[in-house]
Design a protein around this motif. Sequence first.
Motif, PDB file in Angstrom:
ATOM      1  N   LYS A  97     -61.091  14.042 -15.732  1.00 55.92           N
ATOM      2  CA  LYS A  97     -59.747  13.470 -15.703  1.00 55.92           C
ATOM      3  C   LYS A  97     -59.024  13.762 -14.394  1.00 55.92           C
ATOM      4  O   LYS A  97     -57.967  13.187 -14.126  1.00 55.92           O
ATOM      5  N   SER A  98     -59.587  14.646 -13.578  1.00 56.46           N
ATOM      6  CA  SER A  98     -58.938  15.005 -12.309  1.00 56.46           C
ATOM      7  C   SER A  98     -59.348  14.075 -11.171  1.00 56.46           C
ATOM      8  O   SER A  98     -58.781  14.136 -10.087  1.00 56.46           O
ATOM      9  N   ARG A 100     -59.281  10.536  -9.658  1.00 58.32           N
ATOM     10  CA  ARG A 100     -58.406   9.394  -9.882  1.00 58.32           C
ATOM     11  C   ARG A 100     -59.173   8.072  -9.984  1.00 58.32           C
ATOM     12  O   ARG A 100     -58.835   7.219 -10.807  1.00 58.32           O
ATOM     13  N   ASP A 101     -60.179   7.886  -9.159  1.00 64.84           N
ATOM     14  CA  ASP A 101     -60.814   6.576  -9.039  1.00 64.84           C
ATOM     15  C   ASP A 101     -62.123   6.478  -9.808  1.00 64.84           C
ATOM     16  O   ASP A 101     -63.049   5.747  -9.416  1.00 64.84           O
ATOM     17  N   PHE A 103     -63.528   6.818 -14.178  1.00 67.87           N
ATOM     18  CA  PHE A 103     -63.168   7.110 -15.560  1.00 67.87           C
ATOM     19  C   PHE A 103     -64.303   6.675 -16.480  1.00 67.87           C
ATOM     20  O   PHE A 103     -65.253   6.000 -16.053  1.00 67.87           O
ATOM     21  N   SER A 123     -54.901   0.987 -12.333  1.00 71.51           N
ATOM     22  CA  SER A 123     -55.852   1.783 -11.548  1.00 71.51           C
ATOM     23  C   SER A 123     -56.016   1.268 -10.124  1.00 71.51           C
ATOM     24  O   SER A 123     -56.369   2.028  -9.216  1.00 71.51           O
ATOM     25  N   HIS A 126     -52.774   1.385  -6.213  1.00 73.05           N
ATOM     26  CA  HIS A 126     -52.687   2.105  -4.945  1.00 73.05           C
ATOM     27  C   HIS A 126     -53.631   1.531  -3.896  1.00 73.05           C
ATOM     28  O   HIS A 126     -53.388   1.658  -2.695  1.00 73.05           O
TER      29      HIS A 126
END
Length: 790
Positions: A97-98, A100-101, A103, A123, A126
């Motif tokens: 979960k840490s 970001r890009d 999952f 997602s 950015h």
Amino acid sequence: MRYLKLYLLFSLAVFFFACADDDEGDEFSFDREISEVSVLKECASDAPEGSVCFKIRYRYPIRLKNYSGLCVWLDTTIVDSTSRSVSDKQIDKAHSKSVRDAFFVKYDSTSGSYYDTLDLTDSIAHFIEDGYKTLQVAMFSEYSDDGDPGALQRVFLSFVDDQPPSKVEPLKDSVWSTGAMFEWYRPMDRTDILTPGEYSGLIFGYNIVIWAKDADEDLSKLKITLQSPDGVDYEGNRLYKRHAHIHTHYDSLLVDSSSNIDKQKNYLHLVVFDGKGYDTQNINKNRFRLFIEGLRTQSETEKYQYTIGLSSWDMAGNYSGSEMSNPVDSNQVIRRTDSIAPLMAKRIFTEEDSLFPGFAKLDSNNRLRIFWSRSLDPLSKNHGIEVDSELVVPRGCNENSCYKIVSHYEIEYYNKLDDSWNAYSYAGGKTRYSERYGRDEDGHFYRDYTGVGSFVTDTIRWVAPGDTLILRIRGVDNSGYYSAALVDSVFVSPGDVAADLNCPEGFVAVSTSDTTSFCMERFEHRDDDGKFMTGVLHSEALAACEGISASGFEVSLCGERDWELVCLSGGSLAYGVIEENGSEASDYLFRVCNVGTGNAELAANVTMRDPGCMNSMGVRDLPGQYQEWVRGRSEDTAAVLKGSSYMVFNGLDRESIAYCTNRAFPYYTRPGYTLDTVYLYREGTKIDTVYAADTTRTLYEKLTPKDFRDTLQFYDVVDANGKTIGEDFSLYREYKKGGKSWLDSLANGLTYKPSSKKVVFLTGEKLHYREAASFYKSPAVGFRCCAYRK
């Protein structure tokens, strides 16, 4: 590194055995990877207006046993753009979960669905802010066992317009001794590959280069006139610029107007400004014309003296065309003519219909034969030839000493629907006018075998009774010089049926027998704005026709049998269209009548339709464009569809669905079910389901309604007036999961009010739910009205 190690061992094994068979490449367990991956550029219902939204829809792997879920990585920082498998470390990042890009999407084995959809909108935000133009999305199916892995899957999201406009070339319309006129139409531009139906992106402008083979010729003195949808510019002050060029600089689109652009005087660069997207409603509002004057007269030794190239540019800096990609000497040649134009008569002659004096008669195949005095090309300006309804040649002015016969003719018709001239593809040309014709005192034409007859002839096809044709004929000499145009109107005999029926505007007279005649709309019904009325209920089509007021007539939706007999035209036409040229019916229906092409834009725009899709009475587009509601033959079959449409029907050939005699009953596909007792009988290793007891077979299990576990949700279907017009149903779990947005999509513009739930047994069949006929709506379904004498 469970997957990577397994993959390496697997690869070695494959390599060893594959070499023996001269095979190459890696192999994966295709049944352990996702499939049918598609990118959807659509937003959730609660997304802010103007959001850039992306979803990925995919089908679960075929093998679901031990399937855990899907690992997803954004960009190429974790998974690069070439790998076909992944390591434990990369998989761990998908679970973390840490990170970001990356999952992990856990598989829900209780969903009962074969598909899933990932909403990536949040997602990827950015990446868009950071200026990414494209983004890789890598996906890998994870299993809890140590079985062979499937391949890594990739898709790419595009955040910018990287689609060039459609290619456009300048088309020569006319030339003269010292100039030429070229025209082109604004190209279509797809701004997003994910929405192929969107093709009206804005066009920034056009680069044009004119080049002279003679390096000493100065083109800066050419007179240039531009005629565009925004007006006419004679000097290059508003709509175009001389010595200018469109180009990109980083992310900017610039027009360089430096005088240094044309360093060589035999070059002339022009920029034509646009700023609009393709106009689908009026094609002529996309037309540009460029007039070039001041060129040298063409001679036999200078046939390829000038060329022209053109490129179109969209607002994102994408371009297409010859100006940027071709050497100037290979661009389109600008031909000119000699200094004397051919002469053309001023009148078109036809054979007169004896029943309607003053009107031209058609033959049995709706063909019209036209005659005109042949065009002549004088050898000198003091020729003495008189121009009138016929060309009168003075005594002593003989062929090859005073004039020549022209090379060919161009024949065009004026389209009143879009205010344009259009060439007949089958008329005119260079090989059709060797025969000469004379005209007797009674006005009849005859073949003149002596060769002194002054008339030539051609045939216009697919002419409707009662039409008024505005024709333009131009003679063209061997140098390409056009004569002045012969423009004349031909009034076509309306025929016996029309003489007895004064049909309302927009209707044509038709007959279904020697004693039965009425009026039918020439096209499918249109509203007051001229747009075809589609996506309407059968009841709405009935009301629209009955709301038309026509003195002496009762107007209603056409009856099924009336529609069919008009389409058959007495049994001579299988598809309601006059077929010629010996082409296959399926090809003709596809090419001329837009049957099964998927082209909804052509169907909606009457100016784009082919006039060849017509029956002998002048009724257009019966086999294609839109399916049509008619009044059925009984109350049980009140809502019937006739003809076919632009829609592609899987599993059905174009011919069978376009037959005049074919009738279609609209339905929606729904799950089959029963409320009765179900008997299950064993047949070997299979279970057979029946709904009646069979004492000759071995009963496996008997299910009564108390054993049923499936639930259906039923709805009252309500129209815009609040009237209940039918009943529909769906799986209850779909209704609960989808919510209001799902229900609205099911309702298709109507209102679905949940009414009751029923516990049933689903048979596993797909039911053709014909009760949907009362609330069936489709953008590919229209109708046409008929007017019957009171």
